[in-house]
Design a protein around this motif. Sequence first.
Motif, PDB file in Angstrom:
ATOM      1  N   ASP A 154      -0.334 -27.821 -23.478  1.00 23.33           N
ATOM      2  CA  ASP A 154      -1.016 -27.040 -24.513  1.00 23.33           C
ATOM      3  C   ASP A 154      -0.581 -27.464 -25.917  1.00 23.33           C
ATOM      4  N   ARG A 155       0.663 -27.956 -26.048  1.00 24.63           N
ATOM      5  CA  ARG A 155       1.142 -28.424 -27.356  1.00 24.63           C
ATOM      6  C   ARG A 155       0.620 -29.808 -27.691  1.00 24.63           C
ATOM      7  N   GLY A 156      -0.092 -30.432 -26.777  1.00 28.15           N
ATOM      8  CA  GLY A 156      -0.602 -31.770 -27.031  1.00 28.15           C
ATOM      9  C   GLY A 156       0.323 -32.875 -26.586  1.00 28.15           C
ATOM     10  N   VAL A 157       1.319 -32.552 -25.760  1.00 28.20           N
ATOM     11  CA  VAL A 157       2.257 -33.544 -25.252  1.00 28.20           C
ATOM     12  C   VAL A 157       1.608 -34.310 -24.102  1.00 28.20           C
ATOM     13  N   LEU A 158       1.792 -35.634 -24.079  1.00 32.26           N
ATOM     14  CA  LEU A 158       1.339 -36.433 -22.944  1.00 32.26           C
ATOM     15  C   LEU A 158       2.293 -36.209 -21.785  1.00 32.26           C
ATOM     16  N   VAL A 159       1.805 -35.648 -20.683  1.00 29.72           N
ATOM     17  CA  VAL A 159       2.617 -35.420 -19.489  1.00 29.72           C
ATOM     18  C   VAL A 159       2.089 -36.313 -18.374  1.00 29.72           C
ATOM     19  N   MET A 160       2.938 -37.259 -17.936  1.00 27.09           N
ATOM     20  CA  MET A 160       2.638 -38.108 -16.786  1.00 27.09           C
ATOM     21  C   MET A 160       3.533 -37.630 -15.652  1.00 27.09           C
ATOM     22  N   LEU A 161       2.928 -37.146 -14.571  1.00 29.18           N
ATOM     23  CA  LEU A 161       3.655 -36.440 -13.523  1.00 29.18           C
ATOM     24  C   LEU A 161       3.452 -37.098 -12.171  1.00 29.18           C
ATOM     25  N   VAL A 162       4.563 -37.345 -11.469  1.00 30.68           N
ATOM     26  CA  VAL A 162       4.509 -37.774 -10.066  1.00 30.68           C
ATOM     27  C   VAL A 162       5.113 -36.652  -9.221  1.00 30.68           C
ATOM     28  N   VAL A 163       4.337 -36.148  -8.269  1.00 24.43           N
ATOM     29  CA  VAL A 163       4.808 -35.091  -7.375  1.00 24.43           C
ATOM     30  C   VAL A 163       5.110 -35.720  -6.018  1.00 24.43           C
ATOM     31  N   ASN A 164       6.312 -35.495  -5.543  1.00 25.08           N
ATOM     32  CA  ASN A 164       6.767 -36.066  -4.280  1.00 25.08           C
ATOM     33  C   ASN A 164       6.614 -35.038  -3.164  1.00 25.08           C
ATOM     34  N   SER A 165       5.878 -35.406  -2.101  1.00 24.83           N
ATOM     35  CA  SER A 165       5.691 -34.483  -0.986  1.00 24.83           C
ATOM     36  C   SER A 165       5.322 -35.257   0.267  1.00 24.83           C
ATOM     37  N   VAL A 180      -2.069 -36.675 -16.646  1.00 24.83           N
ATOM     38  CA  VAL A 180      -2.340 -37.491 -15.469  1.00 24.83           C
ATOM     39  C   VAL A 180      -1.266 -37.162 -14.442  1.00 24.83           C
ATOM     40  N   ALA A 181      -1.670 -36.919 -13.203  1.00 25.60           N
ATOM     41  CA  ALA A 181      -0.710 -36.612 -12.145  1.00 25.60           C
ATOM     42  C   ALA A 181      -0.984 -37.488 -10.938  1.00 25.60           C
ATOM     43  N   ARG A 182       0.086 -37.876 -10.267  1.00 23.90           N
ATOM     44  CA  ARG A 182      -0.014 -38.684  -9.054  1.00 23.90           C
ATOM     45  C   ARG A 182       0.862 -38.068  -7.964  1.00 23.90           C
ATOM     46  N   ALA A 183       0.591 -38.463  -6.715  1.00 18.46           N
ATOM     47  CA  ALA A 183       1.351 -37.966  -5.577  1.00 18.46           C
ATOM     48  C   ALA A 183       1.918 -39.151  -4.802  1.00 18.46           C
ATOM     49  N   TRP A 184       3.132 -38.965  -4.268  1.00 15.50           N
ATOM     50  CA  TRP A 184       3.766 -40.000  -3.470  1.00 15.50           C
ATOM     51  C   TRP A 184       4.452 -39.352  -2.283  1.00 15.50           C
ATOM     52  N   GLU A 185       4.234 -39.919  -1.114  1.00 16.78           N
ATOM     53  CA  GLU A 185       4.776 -39.330   0.108  1.00 16.78           C
ATOM     54  C   GLU A 185       6.206 -39.781   0.393  1.00 16.78           C
ATOM     55  N   GLN A 186       6.695 -40.805  -0.300  1.00 21.85           N
ATOM     56  CA  GLN A 186       8.049 -41.295  -0.059  1.00 21.85           C
ATOM     57  C   GLN A 186       9.065 -40.481  -0.868  1.00 21.85           C
ATOM     58  N   GLU A 187      10.281 -40.356  -0.317  1.00 22.58           N
ATOM     59  CA  GLU A 187      11.338 -39.656  -1.043  1.00 22.58           C
ATOM     60  C   GLU A 187      11.726 -40.456  -2.277  1.00 22.58           C
ATOM     61  N   MET A 188      11.872 -39.778  -3.393  1.00 25.07           N
ATOM     62  CA  MET A 188      12.206 -40.443  -4.647  1.00 25.07           C
ATOM     63  C   MET A 188      13.086 -39.518  -5.478  1.00 25.07           C
ATOM     64  N   THR A 300      -9.259 -51.160 -23.838  1.00 30.96           N
ATOM     65  CA  THR A 300      -7.849 -50.778 -23.725  1.00 30.96           C
ATOM     66  C   THR A 300      -7.228 -51.534 -22.555  1.00 30.96           C
ATOM     67  N   ARG A 301      -5.919 -51.710 -22.633  1.00 33.25           N
ATOM     68  CA  ARG A 301      -5.141 -52.266 -21.528  1.00 33.25           C
ATOM     69  C   ARG A 301      -4.083 -51.237 -21.181  1.00 33.25           C
ATOM     70  N   GLN A 302      -4.184 -50.701 -19.983  1.00 34.50           N
ATOM     71  CA  GLN A 302      -3.324 -49.575 -19.645  1.00 34.50           C
ATOM     72  C   GLN A 302      -3.133 -49.473 -18.137  1.00 34.50           C
ATOM     73  N   GLY A 303      -2.116 -48.686 -17.725  1.00 32.57           N
ATOM     74  CA  GLY A 303      -1.854 -48.460 -16.310  1.00 32.57           C
ATOM     75  C   GLY A 303      -1.674 -46.998 -15.980  1.00 32.57           C
ATOM     76  N   MET A 304      -2.151 -46.117 -16.868  1.00 30.23           N
ATOM     77  CA  MET A 304      -1.967 -44.684 -16.650  1.00 30.23           C
ATOM     78  C   MET A 304      -2.999 -44.098 -15.714  1.00 30.23           C
ATOM     79  N   VAL A 305      -4.258 -44.576 -15.809  1.00 28.66           N
ATOM     80  CA  VAL A 305      -5.327 -44.094 -14.932  1.00 28.66           C
ATOM     81  C   VAL A 305      -5.977 -45.287 -14.240  1.00 28.66           C
ATOM     82  N   GLU A 306      -6.544 -45.008 -13.084  1.00 28.85           N
ATOM     83  CA  GLU A 306      -7.222 -46.058 -12.323  1.00 28.85           C
ATOM     84  C   GLU A 306      -8.620 -46.310 -12.893  1.00 28.85           C
ATOM     85  N   PRO A 307      -9.089 -47.572 -12.897  1.00 29.87           N
ATOM     86  CA  PRO A 307      -8.350 -48.753 -12.461  1.00 29.87           C
ATOM     87  C   PRO A 307      -7.386 -49.245 -13.536  1.00 29.87           C
ATOM     88  N   GLN A 308      -6.286 -49.826 -13.099  1.00 31.74           N
ATOM     89  CA  GLN A 308      -5.297 -50.393 -14.006  1.00 31.74           C
ATOM     90  C   GLN A 308      -5.879 -51.634 -14.667  1.00 31.74           C
TER      91      GLN A 308
END
Length: 347
Positions: A154-165, A180-188, A300-308
């Motif tokens: 809400d403050r306008g901060v860029l939050v890039m989040l990986v949720v591990n499950s 932008v949020a991503r999910a990963w099944e491996q323990e990290m 743009t050249r970026q890797g935050m959203v697909e496609p990279q």
Amino acid sequence: MDDATLAARLEQLGLSEKEVDTYLSILRTGEAKASEIADDTGVSKRYVYSISESLEDRGFVEVNDHVVPTTIRARPPGEVIDALTDQLTEMETALADRFADTDREPQQFDVIKSRVTVVKRLSEYIADAESEIMLSVPQQYLSEIGDDLAAAVDRGVLVMLVVNSTTRIDPTDVEGKAAVARAWEQEMPIMLTVDGQYGLVAPADMVLRTNSDQRAIAFVQRQIVPILSGSFLGNYWPMATELHVGEPHPLPETYRSFRHLVLQATLRLRADEPVTFVADVAPVQATDDPGHIEGQVVDTRQGMVEPQTNAYPIEHTLVVELGDETVTVGGPGSFLEDYEANEARLS
């Protein structure tokens, strides 16, 4: 609480070891003669009288010296605690009057021993974020910091989040908590960077297993945090599966995080909306003086959203058309682009 722990707590209140032994002996009987307490504690009767007078002065016992033989009676614990609380409250006021509140720099390195402190530090760092957060966290702890992440968004901060499950994550669980949020099944590990200044790393075992003896490290150092950001972007972010991409921000807007600016420009271009870039810039390689550019963002050249579209994990670049030439612009410390910018505006 066992006797050893209770004794340690009483010693923290200023009682000596002998005073603790004497007081606990009195507590066990409620009221006793000095000779009985001496036999129980293994000290002289005279010493019992001396200690009992000290305990009476502190409000722990009452010495009944108007009877023969003299007896020592324990005051009800509730009364003792009330008296101690009053003394501490009075002392707090006196200390506050003498305390000079100054701005203190956070510790550069801090070893964290408990899971509770890890979560508390995550909340503190997220609450202080002004421009950018990168975070990986187990799904079961997302609820504990979810409100902090939502407030940052809400403050306008860029939050890039990986949720591990190890189980499927519902995209609605991260809506509003990240750009932008991503999910990963491996323990990290838990990893957090904030504004390129604050960082935290905690092994997964530390927060997932109650008997873990591992430690987390929090640090405040601009030379180290970008290394952690690079590891997040290069080693973990590409391996995770895209889960959620937030809606583009209303424009015009000025950005302090260049990655955030690149993300927003990418989302606008993919919606076939024209984007104008305005910024004071400095040339990356040439010795020319800093200048001002304004032009149309064409890619743009970026890797935050697909496609990279970037060639390197840390590459987040705008391609800007300036009439008769096209230039590339990156954030502070850029070395791949033509120009670097600390703050820029999109419209």
